[in-house]
Design a protein around this motif. Structure first.
Motif, mmCIF file in Angstrom:
data_model
loop_
_atom_site.group_PDB
_atom_site.id
_atom_site.type_symbol
_atom_site.label_atom_id
_atom_site.label_comp_id
_atom_site.label_asym_id
_atom_site.label_seq_id
_atom_site.Cartn_x
_atom_site.Cartn_y
_atom_site.Cartn_z
ATOM 1 N N LYS A 1 111.072 -34.986 17.503
ATOM 2 C CA LYS A 1 109.493 -34.696 17.863
ATOM 3 C C LYS A 1 109.675 -33.533 18.927
ATOM 4 C CE LYS A 1 105.786 -37.142 19.776
ATOM 5 N NZ LYS A 1 105.701 -36.603 21.085
ATOM 6 N N LEU A 2 108.434 -32.734 18.654
ATOM 7 C CA LEU A 2 108.406 -31.706 19.457
ATOM 8 C C LEU A 2 107.351 -32.588 20.700
ATOM 9 C CD1 LEU A 2 107.720 -28.841 20.864
ATOM 10 C CD2 LEU A 2 105.885 -28.593 19.390
ATOM 11 N N VAL A 3 107.652 -32.589 22.146
ATOM 12 C CA VAL A 3 107.009 -33.347 22.954
ATOM 13 C C VAL A 3 105.815 -32.656 23.288
ATOM 14 C CG1 VAL A 3 109.084 -34.243 23.794
ATOM 15 C CG2 VAL A 3 108.195 -32.295 25.069
ATOM 16 N N PHE A 4 104.752 -33.508 23.914
ATOM 17 C CA PHE A 4 103.489 -32.992 24.351
ATOM 18 C C PHE A 4 102.532 -32.287 23.314
ATOM 19 C CE2 PHE A 4 105.697 -32.859 28.651
ATOM 20 C CZ PHE A 4 105.519 -34.046 28.930
ATOM 21 N N GLN A 5 102.708 -32.733 22.014
ATOM 22 C CA GLN A 5 101.826 -32.325 21.005
ATOM 23 C C GLN A 5 100.438 -32.338 21.302
ATOM 24 O OE1 GLN A 5 103.117 -33.796 17.037
ATOM 25 N NE2 GLN A 5 104.962 -33.704 17.803
ATOM 26 N N THR A 6 99.454 -31.823 21.304
ATOM 27 C CA THR A 6 98.094 -31.724 21.719
ATOM 28 C C THR A 6 97.177 -31.871 20.314
ATOM 29 O OG1 THR A 6 97.849 -29.597 21.885
ATOM 30 C CG2 THR A 6 98.284 -30.814 23.880
ATOM 31 N N GLU A 7 97.652 -30.939 19.449
ATOM 32 C CA GLU A 7 96.842 -30.841 18.127
ATOM 33 C C GLU A 7 97.851 -30.190 17.144
ATOM 34 O OE1 GLU A 7 92.705 -28.732 16.840
ATOM 35 O OE2 GLU A 7 93.050 -28.772 19.053
ATOM 36 N N HIS A 8 97.510 -30.608 16.059
ATOM 37 C CA HIS A 8 97.991 -29.653 14.473
ATOM 38 C C HIS A 8 97.035 -30.080 13.637
ATOM 39 C CE1 HIS A 8 99.648 -33.739 13.673
ATOM 40 N NE2 HIS A 8 99.731 -33.218 12.219
ATOM 41 N N THR A 9 96.876 -29.004 12.750
ATOM 42 C CA THR A 9 96.151 -29.083 11.549
ATOM 43 C C THR A 9 96.794 -28.852 10.312
ATOM 44 O OG1 THR A 9 94.225 -28.214 12.862
ATOM 45 C CG2 THR A 9 94.002 -27.860 10.496
ATOM 46 N N PHE A 10 96.912 -29.662 9.594
ATOM 47 C CA PHE A 10 97.645 -29.309 8.258
ATOM 48 C C PHE A 10 96.505 -28.894 7.265
ATOM 49 C CE2 PHE A 10 101.767 -31.420 6.793
ATOM 50 C CZ PHE A 10 101.790 -30.518 5.611
ATOM 51 N N SER A 11 96.601 -27.670 6.604
ATOM 52 C CA SER A 11 95.761 -27.188 5.958
ATOM 53 C C SER A 11 96.077 -26.853 4.408
ATOM 54 C CB SER A 11 94.998 -25.729 6.510
ATOM 55 O OG SER A 11 95.973 -24.945 6.518
ATOM 56 N N TYR A 12 95.458 -26.901 3.392
ATOM 57 C CA TYR A 12 95.737 -26.663 2.070
ATOM 58 C C TYR A 12 94.389 -25.733 1.694
ATOM 59 C CZ TYR A 12 97.747 -31.229 3.014
ATOM 60 O OH TYR A 12 98.519 -32.393 3.501
ATOM 61 N N SER A 13 94.745 -24.796 0.895
ATOM 62 C CA SER A 13 93.973 -23.870 0.231
ATOM 63 C C SER A 13 94.278 -23.162 -1.051
ATOM 64 C CB SER A 13 93.521 -22.655 1.223
ATOM 65 O OG SER A 13 94.775 -21.775 1.494
ATOM 66 N N ARG A 14 93.541 -22.792 -1.713
ATOM 67 C CA ARG A 14 93.703 -22.082 -3.216
ATOM 68 C C ARG A 14 92.636 -21.154 -3.241
ATOM 69 N NH1 ARG A 14 96.749 -24.707 -7.002
ATOM 70 N NH2 ARG A 14 97.219 -26.958 -6.734
ATOM 71 N N GLU A 15 93.475 -20.034 -3.772
ATOM 72 C CA GLU A 15 92.481 -18.869 -4.174
ATOM 73 C C GLU A 15 91.596 -19.254 -5.227
ATOM 74 O OE1 GLU A 15 91.960 -14.132 -3.859
ATOM 75 O OE2 GLU A 15 93.265 -15.349 -2.576
ATOM 76 N N LEU A 16 90.454 -19.134 -5.617
ATOM 77 C CA LEU A 16 89.723 -19.092 -6.548
ATOM 78 C C LEU A 16 88.847 -17.881 -6.861
ATOM 79 C CD1 LEU A 16 87.827 -22.779 -5.817
ATOM 80 C CD2 LEU A 16 90.065 -22.406 -7.231
ATOM 81 N N GLU A 17 89.444 -17.323 -8.169
ATOM 82 C CA GLU A 17 88.727 -16.085 -8.674
ATOM 83 C C GLU A 17 87.723 -16.530 -9.631
ATOM 84 O OE1 GLU A 17 90.084 -12.164 -11.277
ATOM 85 O OE2 GLU A 17 91.739 -13.821 -10.867
ATOM 86 N N ARG A 18 86.306 -16.109 -9.243
ATOM 87 C CA ARG A 18 85.219 -16.323 -10.226
ATOM 88 C C ARG A 18 85.252 -14.960 -11.382
ATOM 89 N NH1 ARG A 18 80.704 -19.390 -9.420
ATOM 90 N NH2 ARG A 18 81.509 -19.568 -7.043
ATOM 91 N N ILE A 19 85.095 -15.429 -12.661
ATOM 92 C CA ILE A 19 84.997 -14.359 -13.470
ATOM 93 C C ILE A 19 83.835 -14.610 -14.189
ATOM 94 C CG2 ILE A 19 86.146 -13.845 -15.816
ATOM 95 C CD1 ILE A 19 88.800 -15.165 -14.803
ATOM 96 N N ILE A 20 83.099 -13.776 -14.054
ATOM 97 C CA ILE A 20 81.782 -13.682 -14.786
ATOM 98 C C ILE A 20 81.878 -13.377 -16.234
ATOM 99 C CG2 ILE A 20 79.388 -12.939 -14.525
ATOM 100 C CD1 ILE A 20 80.349 -14.258 -12.064
#
Length: 173
Positions: free
Chosen positions: A30-49
């Protein structure tokens, strides 16, 4: 359980553990004194008209973990993480939810596991605040969801783990 009986999950119960991939024979730490972390997930969405309406082309999943902590003096995990950025070493990361109510019968906790690289490491040092660590972990492939075992030492590193009032025999080394 009804909606009114559901409990909120406390962010302080989610900790990060790390290990160099090449050191799989060792325990994660464990990294000591953790104050915050954000686990993020993303996908590129391409809109085709099209003439019939919009279609969506779904890109690959991208995940990362933004990490914030207060610097501890001589923390070996912080030193290892900093060196992993400098040397481009692959890491393993676990986000473990250390909540006794979620602990399984075989003493495991809900966890997310990922492999990847720290792509940045910053050591900001403000005159008015504690020295800090800021890092970003880029996940390779997809994070895996499961359960993780914590050693007694790892559980002891988590603030306010419940202790019984009964005296314990000292551990001999």
């Amino acid at each position: 359980m009804t909606d009114t009986q559901k409990k909120m999950q406390a962010g302080k119960n989610k900790i990060l553990l790390f290990r160099l991939l090449e050191n799989q024979g060792e325990e994660a730490a464990k990294l000591v004194f953790q104050t915050e972390h954000t686990f993020s997930y993303s996908r590129e969405l391409e809109r085709i008209i099209t003439k019939d309406g919009s279609l969506i082309n779904v890109g690959g999943l991208e995940s990362e973990v933004a990490i914030e902590a207060i610097q501890a003096m001589d923390d070996p995990v912080a030193n290892m993480l900093r060196q992993s950025v400098i040397h481009g070493q692959k890491l393993e990361l676990w986000e473990v939810t250390v909540d006794e109510e979620l602990k399984t019968a075989d003493n495991k906790f809900p966890a997310i596991y990922a492999q990847g690289y720290l792509d940045s490491w910053e050591d900001p040092a403000s005159a008015e605040e504690n020295a800090a660590i800021s890092a970003n972990f880029t996940v390779e492939l997809e994070p895996q969801f499961g359960e993780a075992t914590l050693t007694e030492e790892q559980q002891a590193a988590v603030q306010y783990a419940f202790q019984d009032t009964k005296a314990e025999a000292p551990v001999e080394g």
